[in-house]
Design a protein around this motif. Structure first.
Motif, mmCIF file in Angstrom:
data_model
loop_
_atom_site.group_PDB
_atom_site.id
_atom_site.type_symbol
_atom_site.label_atom_id
_atom_site.label_comp_id
_atom_site.label_asym_id
_atom_site.label_seq_id
_atom_site.Cartn_x
_atom_site.Cartn_y
_atom_site.Cartn_z
ATOM 1 N N ALA A 58 16.559 -25.870 -80.159
ATOM 2 C CA ALA A 58 15.535 -26.318 -78.884
ATOM 3 C C ALA A 58 16.386 -27.166 -77.979
ATOM 4 O O ALA A 58 16.414 -27.030 -76.712
ATOM 5 C CB ALA A 58 14.351 -26.990 -79.542
ATOM 6 N N VAL A 59 16.756 -28.203 -78.615
ATOM 7 C CA VAL A 59 17.802 -29.141 -77.895
ATOM 8 C C VAL A 59 18.855 -28.340 -77.030
ATOM 9 O O VAL A 59 19.117 -28.631 -75.672
ATOM 10 C CB VAL A 59 18.336 -30.383 -78.591
ATOM 11 C CG1 VAL A 59 18.960 -31.203 -77.972
ATOM 12 C CG2 VAL A 59 16.983 -31.233 -79.060
ATOM 13 N N ASP A 60 19.585 -27.638 -77.878
ATOM 14 C CA ASP A 60 20.999 -27.146 -77.546
ATOM 15 C C ASP A 60 20.518 -25.835 -76.196
ATOM 16 O O ASP A 60 21.246 -25.900 -75.247
ATOM 17 C CB ASP A 60 21.674 -26.435 -78.352
ATOM 18 C CG ASP A 60 22.009 -27.517 -79.549
ATOM 19 O OD1 ASP A 60 22.151 -28.747 -79.084
ATOM 20 O OD2 ASP A 60 22.463 -27.116 -80.753
ATOM 21 N N ASP A 61 19.446 -25.244 -76.502
ATOM 22 C CA ASP A 61 18.886 -24.433 -75.415
ATOM 23 C C ASP A 61 18.438 -24.825 -74.376
ATOM 24 O O ASP A 61 18.899 -24.357 -73.107
ATOM 25 C CB ASP A 61 17.992 -23.612 -75.820
ATOM 26 C CG ASP A 61 18.603 -22.297 -76.987
ATOM 27 O OD1 ASP A 61 19.384 -22.174 -77.187
ATOM 28 O OD2 ASP A 61 17.487 -21.445 -77.098
ATOM 29 N N ALA A 93 18.239 -35.687 -80.196
ATOM 30 C CA ALA A 93 18.135 -35.257 -78.784
ATOM 31 C C ALA A 93 18.723 -36.381 -77.764
ATOM 32 O O ALA A 93 19.012 -36.102 -76.803
ATOM 33 C CB ALA A 93 16.358 -35.278 -78.755
ATOM 34 N N CYS A 94 18.446 -37.655 -78.167
ATOM 35 C CA CYS A 94 18.902 -38.778 -77.157
ATOM 36 C C CYS A 94 20.509 -38.695 -77.389
ATOM 37 O O CYS A 94 21.038 -38.853 -76.116
ATOM 38 C CB CYS A 94 18.519 -40.125 -77.753
ATOM 39 S SG CYS A 94 16.549 -40.487 -77.613
ATOM 40 N N LYS A 95 21.171 -38.336 -78.394
ATOM 41 C CA LYS A 95 22.420 -38.327 -78.261
ATOM 42 C C LYS A 95 23.048 -37.184 -77.473
ATOM 43 O O LYS A 95 24.181 -37.500 -76.628
ATOM 44 C CB LYS A 95 22.923 -38.092 -79.833
ATOM 45 C CG LYS A 95 24.359 -38.036 -79.738
ATOM 46 C CD LYS A 95 25.217 -37.720 -81.435
ATOM 47 C CE LYS A 95 26.593 -37.701 -81.302
ATOM 48 N NZ LYS A 95 26.938 -37.480 -82.655
ATOM 49 N N LYS A 96 22.265 -36.171 -77.434
ATOM 50 C CA LYS A 96 22.672 -34.871 -76.411
ATOM 51 C C LYS A 96 22.255 -35.330 -75.030
ATOM 52 O O LYS A 96 22.536 -34.094 -74.333
ATOM 53 C CB LYS A 96 22.065 -33.776 -76.933
ATOM 54 C CG LYS A 96 22.518 -33.069 -78.420
ATOM 55 C CD LYS A 96 24.008 -32.522 -78.148
ATOM 56 C CE LYS A 96 24.306 -31.808 -79.425
ATOM 57 N NZ LYS A 96 25.442 -30.833 -79.038
ATOM 58 N N ASP A 97 21.699 -36.289 -74.686
ATOM 59 C CA ASP A 97 21.115 -36.436 -73.455
ATOM 60 C C ASP A 97 20.269 -35.397 -72.846
ATOM 61 O O ASP A 97 20.612 -34.936 -71.748
ATOM 62 C CB ASP A 97 22.116 -36.849 -72.653
ATOM 63 C CG ASP A 97 22.001 -37.659 -71.130
ATOM 64 O OD1 ASP A 97 20.825 -37.964 -70.995
ATOM 65 O OD2 ASP A 97 22.685 -37.396 -70.130
ATOM 66 N N VAL A 98 19.419 -34.729 -73.545
ATOM 67 C CA VAL A 98 18.642 -33.738 -73.185
ATOM 68 C C VAL A 98 17.619 -33.646 -72.060
ATOM 69 O O VAL A 98 17.557 -32.799 -71.376
ATOM 70 C CB VAL A 98 17.838 -33.072 -74.477
ATOM 71 C CG1 VAL A 98 16.651 -34.047 -74.763
ATOM 72 C CG2 VAL A 98 17.423 -31.730 -74.328
ATOM 73 N N ALA A 99 17.423 -34.910 -71.767
ATOM 74 C CA ALA A 99 16.472 -34.956 -70.532
ATOM 75 C C ALA A 99 16.769 -36.338 -69.760
ATOM 76 O O ALA A 99 17.044 -37.465 -70.379
ATOM 77 C CB ALA A 99 15.061 -34.730 -70.983
ATOM 78 N N ASP A 100 15.938 -36.516 -68.721
ATOM 79 C CA ASP A 100 15.694 -37.770 -68.056
ATOM 80 C C ASP A 100 15.176 -38.793 -68.870
ATOM 81 O O ASP A 100 15.407 -39.954 -69.095
ATOM 82 C CB ASP A 100 15.380 -37.784 -66.767
ATOM 83 C CG ASP A 100 16.254 -37.162 -65.781
ATOM 84 O OD1 ASP A 100 17.508 -36.895 -65.913
ATOM 85 O OD2 ASP A 100 15.759 -36.589 -64.806
ATOM 86 N N LEU A 101 14.106 -38.443 -69.520
ATOM 87 C CA LEU A 101 13.083 -39.137 -70.475
ATOM 88 C C LEU A 101 13.013 -38.600 -71.610
ATOM 89 O O LEU A 101 12.334 -37.290 -71.401
ATOM 90 C CB LEU A 101 11.773 -39.285 -69.563
ATOM 91 C CG LEU A 101 10.991 -40.337 -70.334
ATOM 92 C CD1 LEU A 101 11.147 -41.527 -70.184
ATOM 93 C CD2 LEU A 101 9.493 -39.786 -69.794
ATOM 94 N N VAL A 102 13.434 -39.145 -72.807
ATOM 95 C CA VAL A 102 12.734 -38.717 -74.146
ATOM 96 C C VAL A 102 11.607 -39.288 -74.520
ATOM 97 O O VAL A 102 11.689 -40.610 -74.795
ATOM 98 C CB VAL A 102 13.904 -38.561 -74.959
ATOM 99 C CG1 VAL A 102 13.546 -38.017 -76.366
ATOM 100 C CG2 VAL A 102 15.067 -37.675 -74.492
ATOM 101 N N GLU A 103 10.664 -38.840 -75.217
ATOM 102 C CA GLU A 103 9.336 -39.307 -75.804
ATOM 103 C C GLU A 103 8.819 -38.878 -76.824
ATOM 104 O O GLU A 103 8.828 -37.579 -76.997
ATOM 105 C CB GLU A 103 8.448 -39.703 -74.458
ATOM 106 C CG GLU A 103 7.772 -38.582 -73.954
ATOM 107 C CD GLU A 103 6.708 -38.957 -72.663
ATOM 108 O OE1 GLU A 103 6.000 -39.639 -72.962
ATOM 109 O OE2 GLU A 103 6.845 -38.260 -71.846
ATOM 110 N N ILE A 104 7.894 -39.594 -77.386
ATOM 111 C CA ILE A 104 7.103 -39.135 -78.750
ATOM 112 C C ILE A 104 5.836 -39.724 -78.579
ATOM 113 O O ILE A 104 5.545 -40.745 -78.016
ATOM 114 C CB ILE A 104 7.850 -39.436 -80.068
ATOM 115 C CG1 ILE A 104 6.931 -38.898 -81.129
ATOM 116 C CG2 ILE A 104 7.872 -41.034 -80.168
ATOM 117 C CD1 ILE A 104 7.797 -38.955 -82.465
#
Length: 344
Positions: A58-61, A93-104
């Protein structure tokens, strides 16, 4: 907040956001939630817990989209921290810098001090903690489970101190449902208990919006609100939109890897794809998504049974694209031609 006007930017080459559910189960059975219904919760429990392969894909895609995601949100139909690998996934997800904002989003009851230590330095941008009651007995009344509220306060306080010490950019957001508060005294107590140990705090307007909600939970909400259900989740006037804006801006992945137009589709078993079989970018540009967008913009969303019974856009959507539907449709049709999609 600077929000782009959807009428100016739709259709998108990449969704603004991706919502990922890590768990099909919840440790609480809140009376205002569909998880309180044994038949429904049993069905969702079959989705299990998202495994590492699926989450990593999901993150890599997501990184393959032509534009970086604005938001990567871990949220879904269960309690996300019930997945024992949740902290590992957030760090990935954070290490990959997948988005401007990562939240849960979490009910916070499964937080541990070790988990807090890791989350505060993981790069997580935001944690949304849903408080369900202000006392142990209150939790039992609303959620059918006693929770040590004092210990919850201690853990949130610890998180706030840890992130301040680490100079973390983590935003701690604490919210509670209005139906969990009986009077003004309760409201004051909520702010007194949590106001100094978080960055943002809010009393959420619970609304009977989910298509998956059964009559029991919906009726409980209405009884607690004494019929006052004409206000949206953010205090705005609730009104029906013929074209739902949500699917034009985000995708949702269930714990088993199913990908849906939005999270409501997954709750009633209408997923059309699985991430382990197709890439996110391929799904976003698929004929099925194209046809769904067209149905929205021609005001035929009720042809999808899920949409016909959903009030999410009435109570939650801020954007209203109805007045621009014809113009957006022209652009959707033109973009669809690139992928061989035509109406008919």
């Amino acid at each position: 907040m600077n929000r782009e006007k959807l009428e100016d930017v739709l259709p998108l080459d990449a969704p603004f956001g991706l919502e990922v559910g890590l768990s099909g189960v919840c440790n609480l059975k809140c009376k205002f939630c569909f998880q309180n219904n044994p038949a429904i919760s049993k069905k969702y429990a079959q989705l299990g817990m998202m495994d590492e392969v699926t989450f990593h894909k999901a993150v890599d895609d997501a990184l393959d989209f032509p534009q970086k995601l604005k938001n990567f949100k871990i949220v879904g139909i269960g309690e996300e921290l019930a997945n024992p690998q949740a902290t590992d996934y957030i760090e990935y997800a954070c290490k990959k810098d997948v988005a401007d904002l990562v939240e849960i989003t979490t009910n916070g009851t499964l937080l541990t001090y070790d988990m807090i230590d890791r989350l505060t330095v993981s790069g997580l941008d935001r944690i949304n903690i849903s408080i369900e009651a202000l006392t142990d007995d209150g939790y039992y009344e609303i959620c059918s489970k006693k929770i040590d509220v004092g210990e919850m306060v201690n853990k949130i306080s610890y998180m706030y101190q840890r992130k301040e010490k680490a100079q973390s950019n983590l935003t701690i957001y604490v919210k509670i449902a209005d139906v969990s508060l009986k009077d003004e005294t309760d409201k004051d107590l909520f702010f007194e208990m949590f106001g100094d140990i978080c960055d943002e705090i809010y009393i959420e307007n619970i609304i009977p919006a989910w298509a998956a909600n059964d009559d029991t939970s919906t009726n409980w909400i209405r009884s607690r609100k004494k019929g006052k259900t004409g206000i949206g989740e953010f205090g705005q006037e609730a009104h029906y939109k013929k074209a739902c804006p949500f699917p034009f801006t985000k995708m949702y992945i269930s714990p088993n890897g199913d990908v849906s137009f939005c999270n409501v589709f997954s709750t009633i078993g209408l997923a059309h794809f699985n991430i382990n079989e197709r890439s996110l970018i391929d799904i976003w540009n698929s004929k099925e998504f194209f046809e769904f967008f067209v149905a929205q913009l021609t005001f035929n969303r009720e042809s999808y049974s899920c949409c016909a019974n959903c009030n999410m856009n009435k109570y939650i959507a801020i954007d209203d694209i109805d007045g621009y539907a014809e113009t957006i449709l022209e652009r959707v049709i033109e973009r669809g031609k690139k992928y061989g999609h035509i109406i008919g």
